[in-house]
Design a protein around this motif. Structure first.
Motif, PDB file in Angstrom:
ATOM      1  N   UNK A 129       0.834  -1.202   0.000  1.00  0.00           N
ATOM      2  CA  UNK A 129       0.000   0.000   0.000  1.00  0.00           C
ATOM      3  C   UNK A 129       0.868   1.250   0.000  1.00  0.00           C
ATOM      4  N   UNK A 130       2.189   1.074   0.213  1.00  0.00           N
ATOM      5  CA  UNK A 130       3.169   2.154   0.119  1.00  0.00           C
ATOM      6  C   UNK A 130       2.917   3.239   1.155  1.00  0.00           C
ATOM      7  N   UNK A 131       3.767   4.272   1.116  1.00  0.00           N
ATOM      8  CA  UNK A 131       3.539   5.443   1.958  1.00  0.00           C
ATOM      9  C   UNK A 131       2.747   6.452   1.151  1.00  0.00           C
ATOM     10  N   UNK A 145      -6.700   7.849   4.770  1.00  0.00           N
ATOM     11  CA  UNK A 145      -5.740   8.821   4.242  1.00  0.00           C
ATOM     12  C   UNK A 145      -4.942   8.239   3.082  1.00  0.00           C
ATOM     13  N   UNK A 146      -4.535   6.987   3.216  1.00  0.00           N
ATOM     14  CA  UNK A 146      -3.764   6.354   2.147  1.00  0.00           C
ATOM     15  C   UNK A 146      -4.592   6.227   0.877  1.00  0.00           C
ATOM     16  N   UNK A 147      -5.820   5.720   1.003  1.00  0.00           N
ATOM     17  CA  UNK A 147      -6.646   5.534  -0.182  1.00  0.00           C
ATOM     18  C   UNK A 147      -7.020   6.877  -0.799  1.00  0.00           C
ATOM     19  N   UNK A 148      -7.183   7.906   0.041  1.00  0.00           N
ATOM     20  CA  UNK A 148      -7.459   9.246  -0.494  1.00  0.00           C
ATOM     21  C   UNK A 148      -6.301   9.715  -1.364  1.00  0.00           C
ATOM     22  N   UNK A 180     -16.369   9.385   0.653  1.00  0.00           N
ATOM     23  CA  UNK A 180     -15.236   9.321  -0.275  1.00  0.00           C
ATOM     24  C   UNK A 180     -15.590   8.692  -1.621  1.00  0.00           C
ATOM     25  N   UNK A 181     -16.511   7.717  -1.601  1.00  0.00           N
ATOM     26  CA  UNK A 181     -16.923   7.075  -2.857  1.00  0.00           C
ATOM     27  C   UNK A 181     -17.633   8.084  -3.760  1.00  0.00           C
ATOM     28  N   UNK A 223      -0.435  -1.628  -9.809  1.00  0.00           N
ATOM     29  CA  UNK A 223      -0.005  -2.578  -8.791  1.00  0.00           C
ATOM     30  C   UNK A 223      -0.574  -2.203  -7.430  1.00  0.00           C
ATOM     31  N   UNK A 224      -0.518  -0.913  -7.104  1.00  0.00           N
ATOM     32  CA  UNK A 224      -1.029  -0.459  -5.812  1.00  0.00           C
ATOM     33  C   UNK A 224      -2.547  -0.625  -5.719  1.00  0.00           C
ATOM     34  N   UNK A 225      -3.236  -0.447  -6.838  1.00  0.00           N
ATOM     35  CA  UNK A 225      -4.688  -0.661  -6.839  1.00  0.00           C
ATOM     36  C   UNK A 225      -5.011  -2.138  -6.605  1.00  0.00           C
ATOM     37  N   UNK A 226      -4.221  -3.014  -7.211  1.00  0.00           N
ATOM     38  CA  UNK A 226      -4.449  -4.456  -6.996  1.00  0.00           C
ATOM     39  C   UNK A 226      -4.232  -4.828  -5.530  1.00  0.00           C
ATOM     40  N   UNK A 227      -3.170  -4.265  -4.939  1.00  0.00           N
ATOM     41  CA  UNK A 227      -2.908  -4.539  -3.527  1.00  0.00           C
ATOM     42  C   UNK A 227      -4.003  -3.921  -2.659  1.00  0.00           C
TER      43      UNK A 227
END
Length: 744
Positions: free
Chosen positions: A343-345, A383-386, A430-431, A366-370
């Motif tokens: 999901x990274x920083x 916060x990360x997904x935002x 958010x959606x 790749x990050x979307x798949x994870x």
């Protein structure tokens, strides 16, 4: 009780981005691996983030909260607010003894090494602890970190609230409990930087790159330290990202640094030269985008230039016991598995917005798949997904309408849809926000089917909310769905939808819970409703009724406050003008007039209606004055004409009308003997069009290329163009023809 022998190092840089924090983190890790008790303090209060470098070795349950742990600002705020409320000497004595104590300071300490998983990273007697910058919310009132920081008065802290006593106590406690204390300082010449470089340390490590601004800034700071501390604080200079040391440019930069640091900074020149030689940090082109330590991504620790640079620096600062760390391959594998972004920083995700496009697409997917996997486990942060959503939107917004960008939008909506179904309280908003943002850029893809699908989803999400703002949003969304139905001539769906929209508008007009923003949105909705009512009239050939309704819509638009070029109101005005221009009941002059007015409106939708407008304005009976004015409106706006050319080269059947417009406009100019700037704009358009055809020649059919080049040749011949740009144009046409023949 430990001896009073800990040593405090402040890592300081005049400018950000030189690698100061990464250097501190690596030195701290190497010192702890050498058996030292190490404490890091993040005093970079405006831009904290020291803890990010240890994600790979931090206990998983702690990793997510370290960056939000109480820290320096919490300590300062507690002291400042507490001491200012005291009334007696006894209260003051009790307060200071309690708050300037080991027990109180210890509350803010966190270990960064997960000793259960990585026992080999904590040799006997060693530790690696951190006091972070502070928590998101501070004090009993729970004020945001940013608010507390911006309102904190350093003058009041030191002059009225015994701030110096607190810092002296913190310094003494740290030196008693730890061998090595490393302070990450604020950049620049702020108050915090002064604390970190003058009040707290035994040694200041000046980190800088070898350019003029950094050297001059570091020289000023060195001067302040040497003059105010009278050699109590030792200064070491560490050039960062050093490359081409033996080149003339590198030699000149080092000579300049030696001169400034000795002449201005007051450091003996031979000491500066020694530090430049022994402490420099090598440049590394292949740094990962995520924060980590050099030993964790090195292929071979014994040969890695960056790891060896940090070992050399740590050995010089800490002592000869520091060396290349011995880390087993199994441990490195576990660490790398943790730190390679899944999901990274958040910062890593944001940095992808400016990354090379192919790499950005690959990483985002790749990050979307994870994210889809972690969403199912309930382990994804808002916060990360935002940040990931913002990056998806940004990358898609600067695309050329590629299918891969549309796929990214859909993947993101799938994730948000799933999360919203599991926890609507957290994810419903958010959606909806993401869908609305996606709809702002979906026009890039020129895909009505996709837009209709997204808007239908939004309509479903808004269905049961009765608040005025959401109802207005629902009306706007339904009207855009109606626009798609109209463009497809799907009147069986359009008519009942128009009735539904009318009912919603009528209901909204009776509401009393309206703000000024709501009232403005309702005016826009009413004007847009006129557009669709007119379409209903057109569907039964009532042209006069349609014209009347369209004109009413234009009149309503003039009463809407707060208009900006290219905004929603301009888009609506454009649609109404196009609808008027297309009315079959109008005279040629009247429809031409509306064509010209539409062309002057600032909107990205022009390119999608350009074919209709061209077919109207290029009718043989249209007065040349209208043709010329239309061409001026289209071609004088550089952005508009380039978007138009880009769009038309992807729709090759539209290229001929564009060339015909250029031809008609130039003929009209020649007849009028005009010498205004219009001819320059029109010729620039012709040149840009031929250039675009040259770039797109592998996609365009040979018949199209032959037809266009023949027409452009005729334009040049008929208008007698002989300037340099025209000669280049002729050469480009010949090149296109030759390459087109080769293709065949």
């Amino acid at each position: 009780m430990r001896d009073f022998n800990g040593k405090i190092f402040t890592f300081y840089s005049f400018k950000g981005g030189v690698g100061r924090t990464m250097s501190l983190a690596n030195v701290a890790f190497l010192a702890s691996m050498a058996g030292k008790r190490v404490l890091m303090m993040d005093w970079d209060l405006e831009a904290p983030g020291l803890e990010y470098y240890f994600r790979g070795v931090t206990e998983r349950t702690v990793d997510g909260i370290l960056k939000d742990a109480p820290g320096i600002l919490n300590l300062l705020d507690e002291w400042d607010s507490g001491i200012s409320s005291l009334e007696t000497e006894d209260e003051l004595e009790e307060f200071t003894s309690r708050h300037a104590s080991a027990d109180n300071f210890g509350r803010f300490v966190r270990s960064v090494i997960d000793e259960r998983v990585f026992p080999e990273l904590l040799p006997s007697g060693g530790c690696l602890d951190i006091i972070s910058a502070g928590s998101k919310f501070i004090g009993e009132a729970g004020k945001p970190y940013e608010e507390v920081l911006s309102n904190f008065s350093w003058h009041n802290f030191f002059n009225n609230n015994l701030g110096g006593y607190l810092l002296d106590s913190l310094r003494e406690w740290a030196r008693k409990d730890y061998d090595i204390i490393l302070i990450d300082s604020r950049t620049g010449l702020a108050d915090v930087a002064g604390i970190c470089t003058l009040a707290m340390p035994d040694v200041v490590v000046l980190c800088f790159v070898l350019n003029q601004q950094n050297i001059d800034g570091i020289g000023q700071v060195a001067s302040a330290i040497t003059s105010q501390t009278h050699e109590r604080v030792k200064v070491r200079v560490v050039p960062m990202r050093v490359d081409r040391r033996d080149s003339a440019e590198g030699s000149d930069a080092q000579a300049r640094a030696i001169s400034v640091l000795s002449r201005v900074g007051g450091i003996p020149s031979h000491l500066v030269q020694e530090d430049l030689l022994t402490l420099h940090i090598a440049a590394e082109d292949n740094l990962p985008f995520y924060e980590t330590l050099a030993p964790f991504f090195a292929v071979d620790l014994t040969l890695d230039p960056l790891t060896l640079s940090y070992v050399r620096l740590a050995k010089e600062l800490i002592g000869p016991e520091v060396g290349i760390p011995e880390i087993s391959l199994d441990t490195l594998k576990v660490i790398k598995n943790r730190i390679v972004p899944k999901n990274a920083t958040i910062q890593y995700v944001i940095d992808l917005q400016s990354a090379e496009p192919l790499r950005a697409h690959s990483e985002i997917n790749r990050l979307l798949n994870v994210a889809a996997e972690t969403a199912g486990d309930g382990q994804i942060e808002v916060e990360y997904l935002a940040a990931l959503c913002d990056t998806v939107l940004h990358v898609a917004s600067i695309s050329d309408g590629e299918a891969s960008d549309l796929s990214m939008l859909n993947k993101t909506m799938d994730i948000l849809r799933y999360l919203s179904s599991k926890d609507s309280h957290v994810w419903h908003g958010p959606y909806i926000d993401f869908i609305r943002s996606a709809l702002e850029i979906v026009w890039i893809f020129d895909n009505e089917e996709e837009e209709l699908k997204i808007r239908s989803e939004l309509a479903r999400l808004l269905e049961n909310d009765e608040s005025a703002g959401v109802k207005l949003l629902q009306v706007d969304n339904l009207q855009e769905i109606a626009r798609i139905y109209r463009s497809r001539s799907n009147f069986s769906l359009l008519h009942p939808l128009i009735e539904r929209i009318g009912g919603l508008i009528k209901d909204l007009a009776t509401r009393r819970d309206f703000s000024e923003v709501h009232a403005r949105a309702l005016l826009i909705a009413v004007s847009k409703y006129s557009l669709f009512r007119g379409e209903v009239y057109l569907s039964v050939d009532q042209f006069n009724g349609a014209k009347q309704v369209f004109l009413e819509g234009l009149a309503n638009i003039e009463n809407i406050p707060g208009r900006n070029p290219g905004d929603e109101i301009d888009r609506l005005k454009f649609r109404l003008l196009v609808s008027l221009a297309k009315l079959p009941s109008l005279s040629i002059d009247e429809s031409s007039k509306y064509c010209v007015q539409a062309a002057y409106v600032q909107t990205h939708e022009f390119q999608y209606s350009a074919a209709d407008l061209f077919s109207i304005i290029l009718r043989p009976a249209v007065n040349g004055t209208y043709v010329l004015e239309f061409a001026r409106a289209v071609f004088s706006d550089v952005s508009k004409r380039r978007k138009l050319i880009s769009y038309f080269t992807r729709r090759e059947e539209l290229l001929f009308p564009l060339v015909d417009l250029i031809s008609r406009a130039l003929r009209s100019l020649r007849k009028s003997e005009s010498t205004d700037a219009s001819i320059a704009h029109i010729l620039s358009t012709l040149f840009e069009l031929v250039s675009a055809i040259n770039r797109s020649r592998t996609r365009l059919s040979p018949e199209i290329i032959d037809g266009i080049t023949a027409r452009v040749d005729k334009i040049i011949t008929d208008t007698g163009l002989t300037d340099e740009k025209s000669r280049r144009l002729v050469g480009m046409l010949e090149n296109i023809r030759i390459l087109s023949k080769v293709r065949r």
